[in-house]
Design a protein around this motif. Structure first.
Motif, PDB file in Angstrom:
ATOM      1  N   TYR A 191      12.079 -10.090  21.116  1.00 42.08           N
ATOM      2  CA  TYR A 191      12.358  -8.692  20.704  1.00 42.08           C
ATOM      3  C   TYR A 191      11.274  -7.923  19.988  1.00 42.08           C
ATOM      4  CZ  TYR A 191      16.974 -10.384  22.100  1.00 42.08           C
ATOM      5  OH  TYR A 191      18.069 -10.908  22.692  1.00 42.08           O
ATOM      6  N   PRO A 192      11.312  -6.661  19.863  1.00 39.64           N
ATOM      7  CA  PRO A 192      10.158  -5.976  18.949  1.00 39.64           C
ATOM      8  C   PRO A 192      10.314  -6.305  17.597  1.00 39.64           C
ATOM      9  CG  PRO A 192      11.034  -4.419  20.494  1.00 39.64           C
ATOM     10  CD  PRO A 192      11.713  -5.636  20.701  1.00 39.64           C
ATOM     11  N   ILE A 193       9.578  -6.342  16.716  1.00 39.68           N
ATOM     12  CA  ILE A 193       9.730  -6.806  15.311  1.00 39.68           C
ATOM     13  C   ILE A 193       9.059  -5.569  14.602  1.00 39.68           C
ATOM     14  CG2 ILE A 193       9.069  -7.983  13.304  1.00 39.68           C
ATOM     15  CD1 ILE A 193       8.936 -10.405  15.373  1.00 39.68           C
ATOM     16  N   HIS A 194       9.883  -5.030  13.675  1.00 42.88           N
ATOM     17  CA  HIS A 194       9.545  -3.846  12.769  1.00 42.88           C
ATOM     18  C   HIS A 194       9.147  -4.576  11.235  1.00 42.88           C
ATOM     19  CE1 HIS A 194       9.955   0.020  10.489  1.00 42.88           C
ATOM     20  NE2 HIS A 194      10.470  -0.980   9.204  1.00 42.88           N
ATOM     21  N   ILE A 195       7.892  -4.202  10.802  1.00 41.50           N
ATOM     22  CA  ILE A 195       7.475  -4.880   9.858  1.00 41.50           C
ATOM     23  C   ILE A 195       7.343  -3.714   8.482  1.00 41.50           C
ATOM     24  CG2 ILE A 195       6.049  -6.806  11.003  1.00 41.50           C
ATOM     25  CD1 ILE A 195       3.749  -5.275  10.703  1.00 41.50           C
ATOM     26  N   GLY A 196       7.369  -4.471   7.321  1.00 45.86           N
ATOM     27  CA  GLY A 196       7.260  -3.845   6.089  1.00 45.86           C
ATOM     28  C   GLY A 196       7.379  -4.666   4.958  1.00 45.86           C
ATOM     29  N   ILE A 197       7.012  -4.144   3.830  1.00 50.34           N
ATOM     30  CA  ILE A 197       7.156  -4.983   2.394  1.00 50.34           C
ATOM     31  C   ILE A 197       7.922  -4.096   1.753  1.00 50.34           C
ATOM     32  CG2 ILE A 197       5.782  -6.061   0.362  1.00 50.34           C
ATOM     33  CD1 ILE A 197       4.762  -7.121   3.183  1.00 50.34           C
ATOM     34  N   THR A 198       9.112  -4.663   1.305  1.00 46.50           N
ATOM     35  CA  THR A 198      10.097  -3.775   0.659  1.00 46.50           C
ATOM     36  C   THR A 198       9.766  -3.639  -0.685  1.00 46.50           C
ATOM     37  OG1 THR A 198      12.484  -3.294   1.055  1.00 46.50           O
ATOM     38  CG2 THR A 198      11.923  -5.392   0.492  1.00 46.50           C
ATOM     39  N   GLU A 199      10.434  -2.108  -1.206  1.00 43.17           N
ATOM     40  CA  GLU A 199      10.279  -1.898  -2.501  1.00 43.17           C
ATOM     41  C   GLU A 199       8.840  -2.344  -2.761  1.00 43.17           C
ATOM     42  OE1 GLU A 199      13.371  -4.548  -3.198  1.00 43.17           O
ATOM     43  OE2 GLU A 199      14.633  -3.208  -2.427  1.00 43.17           O
ATOM     44  N   SER A 200       7.914  -1.727  -2.147  1.00 39.84           N
ATOM     45  CA  SER A 200       6.254  -2.724  -2.467  1.00 39.84           C
ATOM     46  C   SER A 200       6.046  -1.852  -3.779  1.00 39.84           C
ATOM     47  CB  SER A 200       5.532  -2.410  -1.338  1.00 39.84           C
ATOM     48  OG  SER A 200       5.525  -1.129  -1.122  1.00 39.84           O
ATOM     49  N   GLY A 201       6.331  -0.720  -4.336  1.00 38.08           N
ATOM     50  CA  GLY A 201       6.091  -0.274  -5.659  1.00 38.08           C
ATOM     51  C   GLY A 201       5.658   0.969  -5.525  1.00 38.08           C
ATOM     52  N   PRO A 202       4.725   1.558  -6.625  1.00 37.25           N
ATOM     53  CA  PRO A 202       4.152   2.790  -6.724  1.00 37.25           C
ATOM     54  C   PRO A 202       2.884   3.048  -6.152  1.00 37.25           C
ATOM     55  CG  PRO A 202       3.899   1.583  -8.915  1.00 37.25           C
ATOM     56  CD  PRO A 202       4.642   0.581  -8.195  1.00 37.25           C
ATOM     57  N   PRO A 203       2.522   4.055  -5.418  1.00 32.83           N
ATOM     58  CA  PRO A 203       1.276   4.051  -4.515  1.00 32.83           C
ATOM     59  C   PRO A 203       0.196   2.908  -4.665  1.00 32.83           C
ATOM     60  CG  PRO A 203       1.854   6.495  -5.076  1.00 32.83           C
ATOM     61  CD  PRO A 203       2.852   5.222  -5.982  1.00 32.83           C
ATOM     62  N   ARG A 204      -0.418   2.805  -5.936  1.00 31.35           N
ATOM     63  CA  ARG A 204      -1.376   1.933  -6.013  1.00 31.35           C
ATOM     64  C   ARG A 204      -1.194   0.694  -5.540  1.00 31.35           C
ATOM     65  NH1 ARG A 204      -5.598   2.244 -10.983  1.00 31.35           N
ATOM     66  NH2 ARG A 204      -3.824   1.310 -12.011  1.00 31.35           N
ATOM     67  N   THR A 205      -0.204  -0.003  -6.297  1.00 32.09           N
ATOM     68  CA  THR A 205       0.054  -1.359  -5.960  1.00 32.09           C
ATOM     69  C   THR A 205       0.766  -1.518  -4.678  1.00 32.09           C
ATOM     70  OG1 THR A 205       2.059  -1.082  -7.224  1.00 32.09           O
ATOM     71  CG2 THR A 205       0.238  -2.433  -8.236  1.00 32.09           C
ATOM     72  N   GLY A 206       1.909  -0.713  -4.147  1.00 31.98           N
ATOM     73  CA  GLY A 206       2.574  -0.476  -3.120  1.00 31.98           C
ATOM     74  C   GLY A 206       1.553  -0.412  -1.943  1.00 31.98           C
ATOM     75  N   GLU A 207       0.380   0.262  -1.709  1.00 31.84           N
ATOM     76  CA  GLU A 207      -0.426   0.123  -0.756  1.00 31.84           C
ATOM     77  C   GLU A 207      -1.122  -0.808  -0.541  1.00 31.84           C
ATOM     78  OE1 GLU A 207      -2.763   3.741  -1.720  1.00 31.84           O
ATOM     79  OE2 GLU A 207      -0.974   5.286  -1.571  1.00 31.84           O
ATOM     80  N   ILE A 208      -1.506  -1.593  -1.801  1.00 32.10           N
ATOM     81  CA  ILE A 208      -2.232  -2.819  -1.505  1.00 32.10           C
ATOM     82  C   ILE A 208      -1.299  -3.971  -0.998  1.00 32.10           C
ATOM     83  CG2 ILE A 208      -3.484  -4.578  -2.909  1.00 32.10           C
ATOM     84  CD1 ILE A 208      -4.250  -2.353  -4.820  1.00 32.10           C
ATOM     85  N   ARG A 209      -0.074  -4.080  -1.782  1.00 27.40           N
ATOM     86  CA  ARG A 209       0.730  -5.030  -1.191  1.00 27.40           C
ATOM     87  C   ARG A 209       1.371  -4.915   0.364  1.00 27.40           C
ATOM     88  NH1 ARG A 209       3.103  -8.129  -5.137  1.00 27.40           N
ATOM     89  NH2 ARG A 209       4.770  -8.586  -3.683  1.00 27.40           N
ATOM     90  N   SER A 210       1.300  -3.479   0.708  1.00 27.02           N
ATOM     91  CA  SER A 210       1.766  -3.453   2.062  1.00 27.02           C
ATOM     92  C   SER A 210       0.504  -3.291   2.758  1.00 27.02           C
ATOM     93  CB  SER A 210       2.027  -1.708   2.263  1.00 27.02           C
ATOM     94  OG  SER A 210       3.201  -1.570   1.470  1.00 27.02           O
ATOM     95  N   ALA A 211      -0.695  -2.938   2.627  1.00 35.70           N
ATOM     96  CA  ALA A 211      -1.951  -3.284   3.662  1.00 35.70           C
ATOM     97  C   ALA A 211      -2.030  -4.949   3.457  1.00 35.70           C
ATOM     98  CB  ALA A 211      -3.288  -2.801   3.025  1.00 35.70           C
ATOM     99  N   SER A 225       6.605  -1.898  15.214  1.00 37.44           N
ATOM    100  CA  SER A 225       6.617  -0.779  14.311  1.00 37.44           C
ATOM    101  C   SER A 225       6.509  -1.102  12.880  1.00 37.44           C
ATOM    102  CB  SER A 225       7.867   0.159  14.568  1.00 37.44           C
ATOM    103  OG  SER A 225       8.987  -0.840  14.148  1.00 37.44           O
ATOM    104  N   LEU A 226       6.291  -0.138  12.084  1.00 39.18           N
ATOM    105  CA  LEU A 226       6.132  -0.397  10.594  1.00 39.18           C
ATOM    106  C   LEU A 226       6.429   0.656   9.826  1.00 39.18           C
ATOM    107  CD1 LEU A 226       3.400   1.026   9.392  1.00 39.18           C
ATOM    108  CD2 LEU A 226       2.171  -0.372  10.863  1.00 39.18           C
ATOM    109  N   ARG A 227       6.818   0.236   8.522  1.00 35.59           N
ATOM    110  CA  ARG A 227       6.875   1.310   7.329  1.00 35.59           C
ATOM    111  C   ARG A 227       6.341   0.762   6.091  1.00 35.59           C
ATOM    112  NH1 ARG A 227      11.895   2.848   3.414  1.00 35.59           N
ATOM    113  NH2 ARG A 227      10.875   4.460   2.208  1.00 35.59           N
ATOM    114  N   VAL A 228       5.612   1.817   5.574  1.00 34.59           N
ATOM    115  CA  VAL A 228       4.834   1.353   4.219  1.00 34.59           C
ATOM    116  C   VAL A 228       5.958   2.038   3.133  1.00 34.59           C
ATOM    117  CG1 VAL A 228       2.874   1.970   2.719  1.00 34.59           C
ATOM    118  CG2 VAL A 228       2.694   1.370   4.978  1.00 34.59           C
ATOM    119  N   SER A 229       6.650   1.221   2.521  1.00 33.26           N
ATOM    120  CA  SER A 229       7.462   1.996   1.313  1.00 33.26           C
ATOM    121  C   SER A 229       7.039   2.033   0.073  1.00 33.26           C
ATOM    122  CB  SER A 229       9.095   1.289   1.426  1.00 33.26           C
ATOM    123  OG  SER A 229       8.700  -0.125   1.278  1.00 33.26           O
ATOM    124  N   LEU A 230       6.765   3.234  -0.253  1.00 33.43           N
ATOM    125  CA  LEU A 230       6.163   3.613  -1.659  1.00 33.43           C
ATOM    126  C   LEU A 230       7.219   4.418  -2.241  1.00 33.43           C
ATOM    127  CD1 LEU A 230       2.595   4.758  -0.196  1.00 33.43           C
ATOM    128  CD2 LEU A 230       3.221   2.445  -1.080  1.00 33.43           C
TER     129      LEU A 230
END
Ligand code: SF4
Length: 346
Positions: A191-211, A225-230
């Motif tokens: 099956y397709p997989i949706h990816i993301g790092i959950t509760e990854s944090g405020p923009p600066r750290t969240g963006e780095i963790r997600s990337a 599919s993906l979601r960057v959660s910030l």
């Protein structure tokens, strides 16, 4: 080129997920779902900034009711996000949502999960089984192992009900555990997989963790599919970061902005503001162009050689380049207009 993992596609409204389709960028609304008008406004804004599919929290009956109006007017497919109460999933399906995401970890009663599956099957609507580190049952082994075992258990449960319109997600705050859990599951399911790092944090750290996390997964071909959660009030930021991750990995084309970090040679006042303005300007384009904005006229042109359009900023004026050739000198106040006409002319 990244070799994508093959997966069985599902159709989420007008958007295909998996089966080699382009990686889909998702976000979630941050409005009160019961306020259909505010939610639709936010969805429109997200669609305008490139969000492919929107997920909406459904905390109660009234929110589920509101989905009918939201779904009817939404410019992009709607996923209902369900926790705890399986009846909200049934109601969301009745309201016509294009996918339901539920967390079996907090619904728990197998018969209730089965009711969701049967209702989705009747309507031919895909489901996403979303397993989160925060709602795992107690167990032995590493977090990655527990996440993957839990996901596989529920996939098996759904398959036993003869349902295959599935997408799966496994998320944790821990980047390496998330990567490993997805890798373990990706080998075992079609099956397709949706990816993301959950509760990854405020923009600066969240963006780095997600990337970092999403980059590691996508590089291995995992992720349909993906979601960057910030933690940010503007969900467009999530979409922007998601798209940039995909562009960096050449999984999506679009404008790219190259800009120098500046150094002691930079004489352009307000250089960072200029870069920010150019970034906003490029957000309105979809064509795959590379634009460089450099902080001096000495080294800037050389460093920006690979760009389609370049701007080397000097003191009060700058030089515009097209495919490495100098085309004209413009006053600082005319930078954006000049870049705009060059980009349009490509
Ligand atoms: S382009 Fe010029 S200002 Fe920018 S880093 Fe290079 S030398 Fe410094």
């Amino acid at each position: 080129m990244i070799q994508r993992r093959s997966s069985r596609p599902i159709q989420v409204g007008s958007v295909r997920v998996g089966g080699g389709a382009r990686v889909v960028v998702q976000s979630m609304t941050k409005t009160d779902t019961r306020d259909a008008r505010a939610t639709l406004q936010q969805i429109q804004k997200l669609a305008d900034c490139g969000c492919d599919i929107i997920r909406i929290a459904v905390p109660d009956e009234e929110a589920a009711e509101s989905l009918g109006q939201i779904k009817q007017k939404s410019p992009i497919p709607v996923i209902a996000d369900i926790h705890f109460d399986y009846r909200l999933a049934l109601k969301a399906l009745k309201m016509g949502v294009e996918q339901v995401r539920f967390n079996p970890g907090n619904i728990q009663e197998p018969e209730q999960v089965a009711a969701i599956v049967r209702a989705a099957k009747e309507r031919g609507v895909p489901l996403r089984v979303g397993v989160n580190a925060g709602s795992l049952p107690p167990g032995e082994g590493t977090l990655a192992h527990r996440l993957s075992e839990t996901a596989l258990k529920w996939v098996q449960f759904v398959e036993n009900l003869d349902f295959e319109l599935l997408e799966v997600s496994l998320k944790a705050f821990d980047v390496l555990a998330t990567v490993e859990a997805n890798r373990l599951v990706a080998e075992k399911i079609p099956y397709p997989i949706h990816i993301g790092i959950t509760e990854s944090g405020p923009p600066r750290t969240g963006e780095i963790r997600s990337a970092t996390g999403l980059g590691l997964l996508l590089y291995q071909g995992i992720g349909d599919s993906l979601r960057v959660s910030l933690s940010t009030p503007d969900p467009c930021e999530e979409v922007f970061v998601g798209q940039e991750i995909l562009k960096a990995l050449e999984l999506r084309s679009g404008p790219e902005l190259v800009s120098c970090p500046t150094c002691g040679r930079c004489e352009a006042e307000g250089f960072f503001e200029i870069v920010h303005e150019v970034e906003k300007l490029l957000a309105g384009f979809t064509k795959p162009i590379r634009v460089a904005v450099m902080g001096c006229v000495v080294n800037g042109p050389g460093e920006a050689r690979g760009a389609d359009i370049g701007l080397a900023c000097g003191k009060g004026k700058g030089v515009i380049f097209r495919k490495g050739e100098k085309v004209r000198v413009v006053e600082e106040k005319d930078y954006l207009q000049a870049l705009l006409s060059e980009v349009r002319g490509l």
